[in-house]
Design an enzyme around this catalytic site. Structure first.
Site: not given
Ligand code: 9WN
Length: 414
Positions: A27, A31, A33-34, A155, A157, A190, A343, A386
């Site tokens: 990522y 982001w 909430w991160d 969050g 997903d 995933r 999740w 994670e």
């Molecule tokens: C889509 C960044 C994010 C978290 C989410 C988590 C995951 C993203 C993805 O990663 O989501 O937003 O591509 O899987 O589920 O909670 O904010 O860490």
């Protein structure tokens, strides 16, 4: 060895100028909430960096008040969907067209407790008020519960709770290339292509309607009052009220306190499932309760929501169905449970943090202690990963994950 210094190092290595990526591997952008969890984890000993993290997040805010899920501050490879797919932003930065749970209010309050900074106070008050008003104006039918219109907004997903509402969507055969399936493990862990087809469908629908919330209210097939988002929203109302007090605006503070109470009441009235013994999300298209037994329901305690009777039933459910594992709290139990799949079962440190905090608030100190101890042990034994298998503790997903390091620090510092 995990400790304060080492966890700080993880965050610093993930910092790119003024913001921190959740993980470079998976990522590579900012982001929503991160960043809130990250700021929280450094708010007491690196308050200036925490302030910078939040200021940068405020910079991504849209004119209508929404703070987006992703801000694409840099060019980076390896993430789908990137800016070319979303095709939107606020003129300063390209962003996604959706949001995430408003944890940023709690983070800002924490930073404001450490830093005596009137400029940051005013900026936070303005930005957060606009964001919270956006939730009510653009994402609520009744002025009490707020809704999401994409699973990514929650969050969580691929929570099994989203299967039913997603089943109503026929995505056709969308063309796109996933970039998250980097190895065999991630392919197993995933979300499935079935979910991704629908994520992409909803994204492209938003883009086709030019991210117009009124139009999307009419046409978006996924409109869910998510229990996690509503619980975080209710607590954010309380904390926005405190920020308003600090900023010398007592009337606005009272308004947000009332809003928090209204949302909490609506959660007790509408989101309880006696059958599941848990709070659940609602599909707003047909008012259907999404009966999956998700740990998200326990986050209601974080805002002190459950009335006594519901609280007792919910704790019974937690003890009987979630606490039998080696480590707690699995993110989900039920027929879709898979201890290694995203999740759908694994332990996530942010969810544990929210639940531990909620259990403490509602007098369940022993449960809170146990969640905290298990979480710390998972990190100390397996690193800042994670997510973790609740049966074995085995680590999964990205390594050196920022919010795992950040929230681990809050436990060491408390
Ligand atoms: C889509 C960044 C994010 C978290 C989410 C988590 C995951 C993203 C993805 O990663 O989501 O937003 O591509 O899987 O589920 O909670 O904010 O860490």
């Amino acid at each position: 060895m995990a400790d304060l210094e080492d966890s700080l190092q993880v965050i610093e290595n993930n910092r790119r100028n003024s913001f921190t990526v959740p993980s470079e591997q998976l990522y590579p952008y900012q982001w929503n909430w991160d960043s809130a969890f990250i700021a929280l984890g450094i708010s007491s000993d690196k308050a200036l960096e925490a302030r910078e993290e939040l200021n940068q997040l405020y910079e991504s805010q849209w004119e209508n008040g929404m703070i987006p899920q992703i801000a694409f501050w840099r060019d980076a490879e390896g993430y789908f969907p990137g800016p070319d797919e979303w095709q939107t932003g606020n003129g300063k930065v390209e962003t996604s067209g959706i949001t995430q749970p408003p944890m940023v209010v709690h983070a800002a309050k924490k930073v404001l407790e450490t830093l005596d900074d009137s400029e940051f106070l005013q900026k936070s008050a303005k930005s957060l008020k606009n964001y919270m008003e956006w939730w009510i104006n653009c994402r609520s039918y009744d002025g009490r519960l707020v809704y999401v219109r994409h699973p990514w907004e929650t969050g969580m997903d691929d929570s099994p709770a989203w299967i039913k509402p997603l089943e109503k969507i026929d995505p056709g055969n969308p063309e796109y290339e996933r970039k998250d399936l980097k190895n065999d493990d991630s392919s197993k862990e995933r979300p499935e292509n079935w979910d991704y087809d629908r994520y992409v469908y909803l994204l492209r629908q938003g883009r086709d309607y030019n991210w117009n919330e009124e139009k999307l209210r009419e046409f978006c097939p996924f409109q869910v009052a998510d229990i996690l988002t509503n619980s975080i929203f209710a607590r954010a109302c309380e904390e926005l009220a405190e920020i308003m007090e600090m900023n010398g605006e007592p009337e606005k503070a009272e308004k947000w306190r009332m809003q928090g109470r209204k949302t909490s009441e609506a959660i007790n009235e509408r989101m309880w499932s006696a059958e599941t013994k848990n709070f659940v999300s609602i599909d707003l298209w047909n008012e259907e309760k999404l009966m999956e037994n998700s740990a998200a329901g326990f986050v209601t305690t974080y805002a002190g929501i459950p009335d006594q009777q519901k609280h007792e039933k919910m704790i019974e459910n937690l003890e009987n169905n979630f606490m039998g594992k080696k480590y707690i709290v699995p993110s989900y139990v039920g027929k879709h449970y898979n201890p290694e799949k995203y999740w759908r079962g694994p332990i996530w440190i942010n969810l544990n943090w929210l639940i531990a905090k909620g259990m403490k608030r509602t007098g369940e100190t022993e449960i809170s202690r146990q969640i905290t101890e298990d979480s710390k042990e998972l990190v100390e034994t397996n690193g800042y990963r994670e997510y973790f298998n609740p049966e074995t503790g085995e680590p999964h997903g990205s390594e050196k994950f920022s919010w795992t390091a950040a929230l681990y620090r809050t436990w060491l510092l408390s």
